[in-house]
Design an enzyme around this catalytic site. Structure first.
Site, short mmCIF file in Angstrom:
data_model
loop_
_atom_site.label_atom_id
_atom_site.label_comp_id
_atom_site.label_asym_id
_atom_site.label_seq_id
_atom_site.Cartn_x
_atom_site.Cartn_y
_atom_site.Cartn_z
N LYS A 169 0.83 -1.20 0.00
CA LYS A 169 0.00 0.00 0.00
C LYS A 169 0.87 1.25 0.00
O LYS A 169 0.56 2.24 -0.69
CB LYS A 169 -0.93 0.00 1.21
CG LYS A 169 -1.79 1.25 1.30
CD LYS A 169 -2.80 1.18 2.42
CE LYS A 169 -3.65 2.44 2.47
NZ LYS A 169 -4.73 2.37 3.49
N HIS B 269 -6.89 -32.56 -33.74
CA HIS B 269 -7.90 -31.56 -33.41
C HIS B 269 -8.77 -32.01 -32.23
O HIS B 269 -10.00 -31.94 -32.27
CB HIS B 269 -8.76 -31.23 -34.63
CG HIS B 269 -7.98 -30.62 -35.75
ND1 HIS B 269 -7.15 -29.53 -35.58
CD2 HIS B 269 -7.88 -30.95 -37.06
CE1 HIS B 269 -6.58 -29.22 -36.73
NE2 HIS B 269 -7.00 -30.07 -37.64
#
Length: 523
Positions: A139, A275
């Site tokens: 912070k 695929h």
């Protein structure tokens, strides 16, 4: 403030990797070192001058180390805005010194869970002071640097930081605490409370590789792994050689690994995927026998495919695989001769997984849709003998039943609507992803005939085969297409309102049919 000279650093790490070297470098720049417990001992053992956290706070570490850094002297030194007169006055009034650098990594909660620790030990590995210091320092990153990853030690080792450094470190620190808290929340919800789908589902992902593109070149993509993953999957496999894996490679490789995992405890088996659909699967007495049978199922689709093996790759199989273009090979291991053969194919990607994953393992699957996510448990349903219901007048022979089970296992991994013909422990024809089951049955039969023509066989392997359907036959037409292809046994879930019609058609054709009571849609 932009550049900050580090005058005091607080070091408190669970993972001691690199901490002595960092502390030595900081001390060389005149930085005062403050530390806790095991970290302080490691630094003193290295001959460094370290101030105990208890000396800084005036309170001893207590309650088995649960309380040591949760103190105004620590958090005041982290949170004070250095150019705010009121903050500076408060620091002076209460004897709070500024802390310019915090180096923290957290108690190993995920690793403690992964090793199967008892609940009490898991709870003790929930870090409190560490996340609190991280959040305070992050912070106030205008003045304080926070380091949570040993990879970033070099950023602060020179004794000063820039605002850009501190901002980047703060962002990474909040990611670290978010990931840590999400892991804990997930454990409480799913493991401790037994909730598969809690009101809020925390999923923690760690970026592995940035990919060149996604399914198509105009799409961006990256590969993320599940934080704390204990299952060895594609994300944990060792890439021995070959080009970097693409998005499609990873997707297809995962499909191949998931299917070969079904054969983890079977004889030598090979899966070929194209695929995300299997185009050939076989088990045999040897790996090369299994590969040849799987390849023969569809020699066209196998070109540029993904191959997965359930046994270490040997030289004979490696030679056969390199006979055509293959994108990726996945195996538990590979012998030296096989590695040498593959080395001549520099673009061929070889992934070694070690143990194969357990196909029956629990877990969740996620899929994004517009405005949300679909979450479901893995399709880990397994058939037992008790699940099988013989519904026709003719019972399957032992050979037919074995082929039924083999075809059913493969069909579970074929895109719906799925039809799989199998004979003698190998696939004969696979029909995938059609909008109706009849077309899948016809396509699978056509592919089997095409394979026979290419191989010079007198008849396709669908003659005398077993056929599996991933969901029930809604009409008898799909079943009759299988009869026309030469199938003699059928395995399907059952459950259609027209089951009686389908059973009657099977009886009239002399088929043996088995119901499983379990569907395997795969979209």
């Amino acid at each position: 403030m932009t550049d900050i000279t580090i005058r005091r650093a607080l070091l408190s790490v669970s993972d001691k990797t690199g901490i002595v070297d960092l502390a030595t470098g900081l001390a060389g720049h005149g930085v005062e070192l403050v530390s806790t417990g095991g970290t302080a001992k490691a630094l003193r053992d290295a001959g460094l001058d370290v101030r105990d956290i208890s000396d800084l706070t005036g309170f001893p570490e207590m309650m088995d180390g649960r309380v040591k850094t949760l103190h105004p002297v620590v958090h005041g030194g982290l949170l004070a805005v250095r150019d705010n007169p009121e903050h500076v006055a408060a620091m002076d009034a209460h004897g709070i010194g500024a802390i310019d650098l915090v180096v923290v990594n957290l108690y190993p909660f995920a690793a403690t869970v992964a090793k199967g620790a008892e609940r009490a030990e898991i709870i003790e590995n929930i870090d409190i002071g560490g996340p609190s210091m991280i959040r305070s320092a992050a912070k106030n990153h205008a003045s304080v640097a926070i380091v949570t990853d040993p990879e970033d030690y070099a950023v602060v080792a020179g004794g000063s930081t820039t605002l850009a450094d501190r901002t980047k470190l703060a962002a990474k620190a909040y990611t670290a605490t978010a990931s840590y808290d999400s892991t804990i929340a997930g454990w409480f919800a799913q493991e401790d409370q037994g909730e598969a789908f809690p009101a809020t589902l925390p999923i923690v992902l760690e970026r592995g590789a940035a990919l060149r593109y996604g399914e198509n070149p105009h799409q961006q993509a990256a590969f993320y792994t599940t934080a704390g993953a204990t299952t060895r999957g594609i994300g944990q496999a060792a890439q021995v050689q070959g080009k970097e894996l693409s998005y499609n490679n990873l997707n297809d490789a995962d499909a191949a690994l998931e299917l070969i995992a079904e054969f983890r405890d079977a004889g030598p088996s090979v899966v070929i995927v194209k695929h995300a659909n299997p185009c050939g699967v076989a088990s045999g007495a040897t790996l090369i026998e299994a590969y040849n049978a799987a390849f023969a199922c569809d020699t066209v689709s196998a070109f540029g495919g993904i191959i997965a093996l359930n046994r270490p790759l040997d030289a004979e199989t490696a030679r056969a695989i390199t006979g055509i273009f293959t994108e990726v090979v996945i195996a538990p291991d590979a012998d030296d001769e096989a590695l040498e053969i593959f080395a001549a194919k520099k673009n061929l990607r070889l992934l070694l997984t070690g143990d194969l994953p357990d196909a029956a393992r629990p877990g969740l699957q996620a899929k994004s849709i517009t405005g949300g996510w679909l979450i479901q448990t893995r399709d880990n349903g397994m058939l037992t003998d008790a699940d099988l219901k013989m519904v026709t007048k003719r019972q399957p022979t032992p050979e037919e039943l074995a082929d039924c089970r083999f075809a059913w296992t493969v069909a579970k991994h074929v895109k719906s609507n799925a039809i799989v013909y199998a004979k003698g422990g190998s696939t004969a024809g696979i029909g995938a992803g059609q909008m109706n089951r009849l077309e899948s049955a016809r396509i699978a039969a056509w592919k089997a005939k095409d394979a026979a023509d290419k191989a010079g066989w007198e008849t396709p392997r669908t003659i005398g085969s077993a056929v599996a359907s991933d969901a029930f036959f809604p009409f008898a037409d799909g079943l009759l297409a299988a009869v026309e292809a030469g199938a003699t046994a059928v395995i399907q879930p059952g459950g259609s309102i027209r089951d009686a019609d389908v059973i009657a058609a099977a009886d009239e054709a002399g088929l043996a049919m088995v119901f499983t009571g379990m569907r395997h849609f795969r979209h």
